[in-house]
Structure formats: structure tokens, C-alpha cells
Design an enzyme around this catalytic site. Structure first.
Site, PDB file in Angstrom:
ATOM      1  N   HIS A 177      94.871  75.149  66.414  1.00  0.00           N
ATOM      2  CA  HIS A 177      94.496  74.389  65.214  1.00  0.00           C
ATOM      3  C   HIS A 177      93.993  73.018  65.679  1.00  0.00           C
ATOM      4  O   HIS A 177      94.639  71.995  65.472  1.00  0.00           O
ATOM      5  CB  HIS A 177      95.681  74.215  64.261  1.00  0.00           C
ATOM      6  CG  HIS A 177      96.263  75.505  63.751  1.00  0.00           C
ATOM      7  ND1 HIS A 177      97.046  76.330  64.516  1.00  0.00           N
ATOM      8  CD2 HIS A 177      96.185  76.100  62.531  1.00  0.00           C
ATOM      9  CE1 HIS A 177      97.427  77.385  63.802  1.00  0.00           C
ATOM     10  NE2 HIS A 177      96.921  77.264  62.588  1.00  0.00           N
ATOM     11  N   ASP A 234      99.549  74.039  65.826  1.00  0.00           N
ATOM     12  CA  ASP A 234      99.727  72.835  65.001  1.00  0.00           C
ATOM     13  C   ASP A 234      99.140  73.074  63.604  1.00  0.00           C
ATOM     14  O   ASP A 234      98.131  72.494  63.231  1.00  0.00           O
ATOM     15  CB  ASP A 234      99.036  71.668  65.713  1.00  0.00           C
ATOM     16  CG  ASP A 234      99.129  70.363  64.950  1.00  0.00           C
ATOM     17  OD1 ASP A 234      99.963  70.269  64.041  1.00  0.00           O
ATOM     18  OD2 ASP A 234      98.356  69.440  65.265  1.00  0.00           O
ATOM     19  N   HIS A 273     101.780  63.881  70.441  1.00  0.00           N
ATOM     20  CA  HIS A 273     100.875  63.688  71.574  1.00  0.00           C
ATOM     21  C   HIS A 273     101.599  63.178  72.815  1.00  0.00           C
ATOM     22  O   HIS A 273     101.212  63.524  73.936  1.00  0.00           O
ATOM     23  CB  HIS A 273      99.728  62.762  71.168  1.00  0.00           C
ATOM     24  CG  HIS A 273      98.832  63.376  70.147  1.00  0.00           C
ATOM     25  ND1 HIS A 273      98.184  62.643  69.172  1.00  0.00           N
ATOM     26  CD2 HIS A 273      98.484  64.672  69.933  1.00  0.00           C
ATOM     27  CE1 HIS A 273      97.482  63.465  68.414  1.00  0.00           C
ATOM     28  NE2 HIS A 273      97.646  64.685  68.852  1.00  0.00           N
TER      29      HIS A 273
END
Length: 284
Positions: free
Chosen positions: A42, A166, A19
Site C-alpha cells: 500500500h 499499510d 518510518h
């Protein structure tokens, strides 16, 4: 795999690396006035309750977010990360502590002129995304797999953008599928930024090195960032994670270097942990 729920892992060391890197990519994409398209293939649930049974089962957030939530150096380097975490907390009721997933970061750091597409194949995750983003005019939520998303949404009308991939990697074929999806995506959107997250698993289960080589063979500008918080085991467990960023934004490696240094200091075992940041294929 429909048995996978990211709530078990929310806020762990992999999420923090993922992140913070995503925040820096979003910073690069939104510095110019031109609109961008953001596709998250995802997406997961969007927001995660760190007091829930999912999160408390293994308390993985103690390996990541809990260790850096008050870190002054990282607040200086990636203020966006802390701003979004604070914004997510405003969605909470009572004493619940929420941690944002990648779509929430993308939404919070986007602008009204950007277009966001959040996808997931798990019915519960899809319903959660709908509830969070149903009144957001520039966000669309759909339930379909990555390959269909690539085919349906590329090339985008807005010619700048990010495809964030992801996968859970519960099926080892997802390594191959992810490379194929990037290859197909580049054929439709050659200038797009493609960011692929991957785990570093125990030695007998790990496919990360092969994945890196396969993406490198695409011969597109490629940046790798990876962090392992402890020694790689032989049979079971995840010791770390990384991202492969195709068409990485200008100076992303320079911005990531001090962030990765600080994350290594705060999250990694000094004897057995490791961190690396490398341009695998140079920008033209």
C-alpha cells in the site's frame, strides 16, 4: 478505498513511529551481503508536499515530524530516518518541504542488489510512484491490491525480504483481509518479515486489539510496537497506531526500546498518552 489519500496524514505521529521502525528493519535486512526483496503493498504517493492543501487541511505533521525533526537523541538512534528525510528534500523545487513515504525510505535504504516492488490501487498515487521511481533499475511499480501482490510475488527469487502492509482501514474488512494476506504470504515465504501497520481508533470504532490477537494466533515470532499520543476517545478520531512485525529481525526490540522512549517523551501527552513494546511470540 479510492477516497483515501495519505497526503492528509503525511508526517503525523503514526508516520514517525512507522518510518523509524521501518528504518530499523531495513538496517537489519541490509547488514548482510545477501540481496533482499522488499514489497510495499500500500505504497501511497512516495513523497508528500507538507505545504500542499492535503497536508495543510489538518496539519497533522505538527503532531509528529515537526516535533522531532531536530531531535539530537533520535538522530543518534535512527540516523537513517534523518538521512532519508534530507535526501527526499533534495527532490523538492523551491521552498516546498517534502516528507518521504514508506517506499521512499525503502528505496533510499536499499542496495543495487535488492529488488523493490511498490504497489497501490489509487490511480493518482500509482502515477506519483511511477514518476519518482521510473528510472530506478531495481524498482518495479504496479497497480494491484495486496492479495494479488502476495500471490504474484511470493515466494521471491531472493530468499530474504520484507513485506510491508499499510492499509488505510477505511473498510473494516481490511483487518480480516490483512491477517489473511499475512497467512497466505507465510505459506509461500515462511522466513519473510511481514510488518503490518494498524491505527488505534476511538473505542467504538477500534479493532486493534482483535487484530493483534488474530496475528498472534499465527504462532510465528511476533513483535508489537504501539504508541498513543493522547487518550482514546469514545466515538471518533485516531489516538495512536502500532506495528505488528512477524519474523521480526534479531534485536529489533532492543533497538526500538530507546527510540520508543524518546518518541513518547516528545509526542505523547504525559497524562493520557501511552507506549508499549512487547514480544508477543518469542523467536525460536
Amino acid at each position: 478505498m479510492l477516497s483515501y489519500r495519505h497526503g492528509f496524514h503525511a508526517g503525523n505521529h503514526a508516520d514517525v513511529l512507522k518510518h523509524m521502525t521501518l528504518c530499523l528493519i531495513m538496517r537489519a535486512l541490509t547488514q548482510k551481503d545477501k540481496p533482499a526483496t522488499i514489497i510495499d503493498t500500500h505504497s501511497g504517493a512516495g513523497l508528500y508536499d507538507l505545504s500542499s492543501g492535503f497536508a495543510r487541511k489538518n496539519s497533522e505533521f505538527l503532531t509528529g515530524y515537526a516535533k522531532i525533526k531536530d531531535n539530537a537523541r533520535l538522530q543518534e538512534l535512527v540516523p537513517e530516518y534523518y538521512r532519508v528525510c534530507a535526501q527526499a528534500q533534495q527532490e523538492a523545487e523551491g521552498s516546498v518541504e517534502l516528507y518521504p513515504g514508506s517506499p521512499y525510505f525503502e528505496y533510499a535504504l536499499s542496495r543495487p542488489q535488492d529488488s523493490l516492488f511498490f504497489q497501490d490501487t489509487h490511480p493518482a498515487e500509482y502515477e506519483s510512484l511511477l514518476q519518482i521511481f521510473k528510472r530506478k533499475p531495481h524498482v518495479r511499480v504496479e497497480m494491484r491490491p495486496c492479495a494479488q501482490t502476495i500471490k504474484a510475488l511470493l515466494p521471491p527469487l531472493k530468499k530474504r525480504g520484507l513485506i510491508f502492509i499499510d492499509p488505510p482501514y477505511e473498510n473494516k474488512m481490511e483487518y480480516r483481509w490483512s491477517v489473511d494476506d499475512i497467512k497466505k504470504g507465510l505459506a509461500l515465504f515462511k522466513q519473510g518479515v511481514f510488518a503490518l501497520w494498524y491505527p488505534v481508533l476511538a473505542r467504538l470504532q477500534d479493532h486493534s486489539k482483535n487484530l493483534v490477537q488474530e496475528v498472534k494466533r499465527l504462532h510465528m515470532p511476533l513483535l508489537q510496537v504501539e504508541m498513543c499520543v493522547h487518550q482514546q476517545e469514545e466515538e471518533f478520531g485516531m489516538c495512536g497506531s502500532g506495528l505488528l512485525i512477524v519474523n521480526f529481525p534479531f534485536q529489533l526490540d532492543s533497538l526500538l526500546e530507546p527510540v520508543l522512549d524518546e518518541l513518547y517523551q516528545q509526542l505523547c501527552d504525559p497524562q493520557s498518552g501511552s507506549a508499549k513494546l512487547e514480544v508477543l511470540v518469542e523467536r525460536p
